[in-house]
Design a protein around this motif. Structure first.
Motif, PDB file in Angstrom:
ATOM      1  N   SER A   1       0.807  -1.216   0.000  1.00  0.00           N
ATOM      2  CA  SER A   1       0.000   0.000   0.000  1.00  0.00           C
ATOM      3  C   SER A   1       0.845   1.273   0.000  1.00  0.00           C
ATOM      4  O   SER A   1       1.962   1.292   0.510  1.00  0.00           O
ATOM      5  CB  SER A   1      -0.879  -0.024   1.260  1.00  0.00           C
ATOM      6  N   PRO A   2       0.283   2.362  -0.542  1.00  0.00           N
ATOM      7  CA  PRO A   2       0.974   3.652  -0.467  1.00  0.00           C
ATOM      8  C   PRO A   2       0.933   4.266   0.941  1.00  0.00           C
ATOM      9  O   PRO A   2       1.601   5.248   1.213  1.00  0.00           O
ATOM     10  CB  PRO A   2       0.218   4.531  -1.466  1.00  0.00           C
ATOM     11  N   SER A   3       0.171   3.678   1.855  1.00  0.00           N
ATOM     12  CA  SER A   3       0.087   4.160   3.230  1.00  0.00           C
ATOM     13  C   SER A   3       1.437   4.004   3.924  1.00  0.00           C
ATOM     14  O   SER A   3       2.139   3.014   3.724  1.00  0.00           O
ATOM     15  CB  SER A   3      -0.975   3.374   4.000  1.00  0.00           C
ATOM     16  N   ILE A   4       1.789   4.985   4.748  1.00  0.00           N
ATOM     17  CA  ILE A   4       3.048   4.889   5.480  1.00  0.00           C
ATOM     18  C   ILE A   4       2.836   4.762   6.992  1.00  0.00           C
ATOM     19  O   ILE A   4       3.788   4.787   7.754  1.00  0.00           O
ATOM     20  CB  ILE A   4       3.983   6.077   5.171  1.00  0.00           C
ATOM     21  N   SER A   5       1.587   4.607   7.432  1.00  0.00           N
ATOM     22  CA  SER A   5       1.317   4.557   8.872  1.00  0.00           C
ATOM     23  C   SER A   5       2.025   3.389   9.570  1.00  0.00           C
ATOM     24  O   SER A   5       2.411   3.513  10.729  1.00  0.00           O
ATOM     25  CB  SER A   5      -0.185   4.529   9.146  1.00  0.00           C
ATOM     26  N   SER A   6       2.225   2.283   8.885  1.00  0.00           N
ATOM     27  CA  SER A   6       2.933   1.170   9.527  1.00  0.00           C
ATOM     28  C   SER A   6       4.402   1.536   9.766  1.00  0.00           C
ATOM     29  O   SER A   6       4.984   1.154  10.789  1.00  0.00           O
ATOM     30  CB  SER A   6       2.831  -0.108   8.691  1.00  0.00           C
ATOM     31  N   TYR A   7       4.998   2.283   8.841  1.00  0.00           N
ATOM     32  CA  TYR A   7       6.360   2.771   9.046  1.00  0.00           C
ATOM     33  C   TYR A   7       6.400   3.744  10.221  1.00  0.00           C
ATOM     34  O   TYR A   7       7.290   3.690  11.062  1.00  0.00           O
ATOM     35  CB  TYR A   7       6.894   3.480   7.802  1.00  0.00           C
ATOM     36  N   VAL A   8       5.431   4.657  10.261  1.00  0.00           N
ATOM     37  CA  VAL A   8       5.372   5.651  11.337  1.00  0.00           C
ATOM     38  C   VAL A   8       5.248   4.956  12.690  1.00  0.00           C
ATOM     39  O   VAL A   8       5.915   5.327  13.657  1.00  0.00           O
ATOM     40  CB  VAL A   8       4.218   6.649  11.105  1.00  0.00           C
ATOM     41  N   ALA A   9       4.419   3.933  12.764  1.00  0.00           N
ATOM     42  CA  ALA A   9       4.263   3.189  14.015  1.00  0.00           C
ATOM     43  C   ALA A   9       5.584   2.572  14.454  1.00  0.00           C
ATOM     44  O   ALA A   9       5.945   2.626  15.638  1.00  0.00           O
ATOM     45  CB  ALA A   9       3.188   2.110  13.861  1.00  0.00           C
ATOM     46  N   GLU A  10       6.322   1.999  13.528  1.00  0.00           N
ATOM     47  CA  GLU A  10       7.629   1.415  13.855  1.00  0.00           C
ATOM     48  C   GLU A  10       8.609   2.485  14.318  1.00  0.00           C
ATOM     49  O   GLU A  10       9.391   2.267  15.251  1.00  0.00           O
ATOM     50  CB  GLU A  10       8.200   0.657  12.657  1.00  0.00           C
ATOM     51  N   LEU A  11       8.570   3.646  13.680  1.00  0.00           N
ATOM     52  CA  LEU A  11       9.451   4.745  14.083  1.00  0.00           C
ATOM     53  C   LEU A  11       9.111   5.228  15.493  1.00  0.00           C
ATOM     54  O   LEU A  11      10.005   5.534  16.285  1.00  0.00           O
ATOM     55  CB  LEU A  11       9.359   5.902  13.082  1.00  0.00           C
ATOM     56  N   GLN A  12       7.827   5.263  15.818  1.00  0.00           N
ATOM     57  CA  GLN A  12       7.411   5.670  17.162  1.00  0.00           C
ATOM     58  C   GLN A  12       7.864   4.644  18.200  1.00  0.00           C
ATOM     59  O   GLN A  12       8.282   4.997  19.294  1.00  0.00           O
ATOM     60  CB  GLN A  12       5.886   5.861  17.225  1.00  0.00           C
ATOM     61  N   ARG A  13       7.808   3.354  17.848  1.00  0.00           N
ATOM     62  CA  ARG A  13       8.309   2.306  18.751  1.00  0.00           C
ATOM     63  C   ARG A  13       9.804   2.502  19.013  1.00  0.00           C
ATOM     64  O   ARG A  13      10.269   2.387  20.146  1.00  0.00           O
ATOM     65  CB  ARG A  13       8.068   0.921  18.160  1.00  0.00           C
ATOM     66  N   LEU A  14      10.545   2.777  17.940  1.00  0.00           N
ATOM     67  CA  LEU A  14      11.977   2.996  18.066  1.00  0.00           C
ATOM     68  C   LEU A  14      12.248   4.157  19.029  1.00  0.00           C
ATOM     69  O   LEU A  14      13.100   4.054  19.921  1.00  0.00           O
ATOM     70  CB  LEU A  14      12.582   3.301  16.690  1.00  0.00           C
ATOM     71  N   LEU A  15      11.515   5.249  18.884  1.00  0.00           N
ATOM     72  CA  LEU A  15      11.693   6.398  19.771  1.00  0.00           C
ATOM     73  C   LEU A  15      11.338   6.037  21.212  1.00  0.00           C
ATOM     74  O   LEU A  15      12.029   6.443  22.147  1.00  0.00           O
ATOM     75  CB  LEU A  15      10.839   7.570  19.302  1.00  0.00           C
ATOM     76  N   GLY A  16      10.278   5.274  21.389  1.00  0.00           N
ATOM     77  CA  GLY A  16       9.858   4.865  22.724  1.00  0.00           C
ATOM     78  C   GLY A  16      10.880   4.000  23.433  1.00  0.00           C
ATOM     79  O   GLY A  16      10.918   3.943  24.664  1.00  0.00           O
ATOM     80  N   GLU A  17      11.718   3.336  22.689  1.00  0.00           N
ATOM     81  CA  GLU A  17      12.759   2.474  23.246  1.00  0.00           C
ATOM     82  C   GLU A  17      14.083   3.205  23.449  1.00  0.00           C
ATOM     83  O   GLU A  17      15.066   2.599  23.877  1.00  0.00           O
ATOM     84  CB  GLU A  17      12.976   1.270  22.322  1.00  0.00           C
ATOM     85  N   THR A  18      14.119   4.494  23.122  1.00  0.00           N
ATOM     86  CA  THR A  18      15.355   5.275  23.209  1.00  0.00           C
ATOM     87  C   THR A  18      15.371   6.104  24.487  1.00  0.00           C
ATOM     88  O   THR A  18      14.567   7.034  24.623  1.00  0.00           O
ATOM     89  CB  THR A  18      15.497   6.201  21.981  1.00  0.00           C
ATOM     90  N   PRO A  19      16.252   5.782  25.418  1.00  0.00           N
ATOM     91  CA  PRO A  19      16.308   6.561  26.667  1.00  0.00           C
ATOM     92  C   PRO A  19      16.884   7.958  26.431  1.00  0.00           C
ATOM     93  O   PRO A  19      17.672   8.172  25.510  1.00  0.00           O
ATOM     94  CB  PRO A  19      17.233   5.729  27.551  1.00  0.00           C
ATOM     95  N   GLY A  20      16.458   8.900  27.252  1.00  0.00           N
ATOM     96  CA  GLY A  20      17.040  10.236  27.225  1.00  0.00           C
ATOM     97  C   GLY A  20      16.401  11.224  26.281  1.00  0.00           C
ATOM     98  O   GLY A  20      16.932  12.317  26.094  1.00  0.00           O
ATOM     99  N   ILE A  21      15.282  10.844  25.661  1.00  0.00           N
ATOM    100  CA  ILE A  21      14.606  11.776  24.759  1.00  0.00           C
ATOM    101  C   ILE A  21      13.119  11.843  25.098  1.00  0.00           C
ATOM    102  O   ILE A  21      12.569  10.946  25.725  1.00  0.00           O
ATOM    103  CB  ILE A  21      14.766  11.386  23.274  1.00  0.00           C
ATOM    104  N   LYS A  22      12.503  12.934  24.670  1.00  0.00           N
ATOM    105  CA  LYS A  22      11.049  13.069  24.699  1.00  0.00           C
ATOM    106  C   LYS A  22      10.624  13.240  23.246  1.00  0.00           C
ATOM    107  O   LYS A  22      11.361  13.818  22.442  1.00  0.00           O
ATOM    108  CB  LYS A  22      10.624  14.297  25.497  1.00  0.00           C
ATOM    109  N   PHE A  23       9.426  12.772  22.919  1.00  0.00           N
ATOM    110  CA  PHE A  23       8.972  12.926  21.537  1.00  0.00           C
ATOM    111  C   PHE A  23       7.466  13.064  21.490  1.00  0.00           C
ATOM    112  O   PHE A  23       6.755  12.641  22.400  1.00  0.00           O
ATOM    113  CB  PHE A  23       9.431  11.751  20.665  1.00  0.00           C
ATOM    114  N   GLN A  24       7.009  13.681  20.407  1.00  0.00           N
ATOM    115  CA  GLN A  24       5.579  13.879  20.200  1.00  0.00           C
ATOM    116  C   GLN A  24       5.271  13.716  18.713  1.00  0.00           C
ATOM    117  O   GLN A  24       5.853  14.408  17.868  1.00  0.00           O
ATOM    118  CB  GLN A  24       5.176  15.275  20.668  1.00  0.00           C
ATOM    119  N   LEU A  25       4.374  12.822  18.407  1.00  0.00           N
ATOM    120  CA  LEU A  25       3.920  12.619  17.036  1.00  0.00           C
ATOM    121  C   LEU A  25       2.943  13.728  16.654  1.00  0.00           C
ATOM    122  O   LEU A  25       2.073  14.089  17.443  1.00  0.00           O
ATOM    123  CB  LEU A  25       3.232  11.255  16.910  1.00  0.00           C
ATOM    124  N   THR A  26       3.095  14.288  15.462  1.00  0.00           N
ATOM    125  CA  THR A  26       2.138  15.231  14.909  1.00  0.00           C
ATOM    126  C   THR A  26       1.629  14.636  13.595  1.00  0.00           C
ATOM    127  O   THR A  26       2.175  13.636  13.120  1.00  0.00           O
ATOM    128  CB  THR A  26       2.772  16.618  14.648  1.00  0.00           C
TER     129      THR A  26
END
Length: 103
Positions: free
Chosen positions: A16-41
């Motif tokens: 699919s041309p949808s990229i939401s599955s990639y975005v979800a994986e990127l958010q997981r990666l950020l959630g596993e990274t200590p020392g940062i804060k993040f916010q999806l827009t």
């Protein structure tokens, strides 16, 4: 502390041309990274943390879509870094809110 915005755009992948599955994986990666804060827009992710950590995580974020089958990845990064005062995601928002109340 720097505040950065990153947009990772995978192209030429399977399915699919949808990229939401990639975005979800990127958010997981950020959630596993200590020392940062993040916010999806809706169009990007805003990240706050030590610049050395940010550069490391941005590299991992850029590479992740290739591991998921993307054939091309475009990554855009903007960094807001101040040396005269503390900078945070919430502080940037609060500054605008304050000015809105002032009229």
């Amino acid at each position: 502390m720097p505040v950065a915005q990153i947009t990772v755009i995978p192209l030429g992948g399977p399915g699919s041309p949808s990229i939401s599955s990639y975005v979800a994986e990127l958010q997981r990666l950020l959630g596993e990274t200590p020392g940062i804060k993040f916010q999806l827009t809706p169009m990007a992710t805003v990240v706050e943390g030590d610049l050395d950590i940010l550069f490391q995580v941005f590299r991992r974020m850029h590479e992740l879509p290739f591991k998921k089958g993307a054939l091309r990845v475009i990554t855009s990064i903007s960094i807001d870094d101040r040396k005269d005062k503390e900078l945070t995601m919430e502080g940037k928002l609060e500054s605008v809110r304050k000015k809105l109340k002032e009229g």
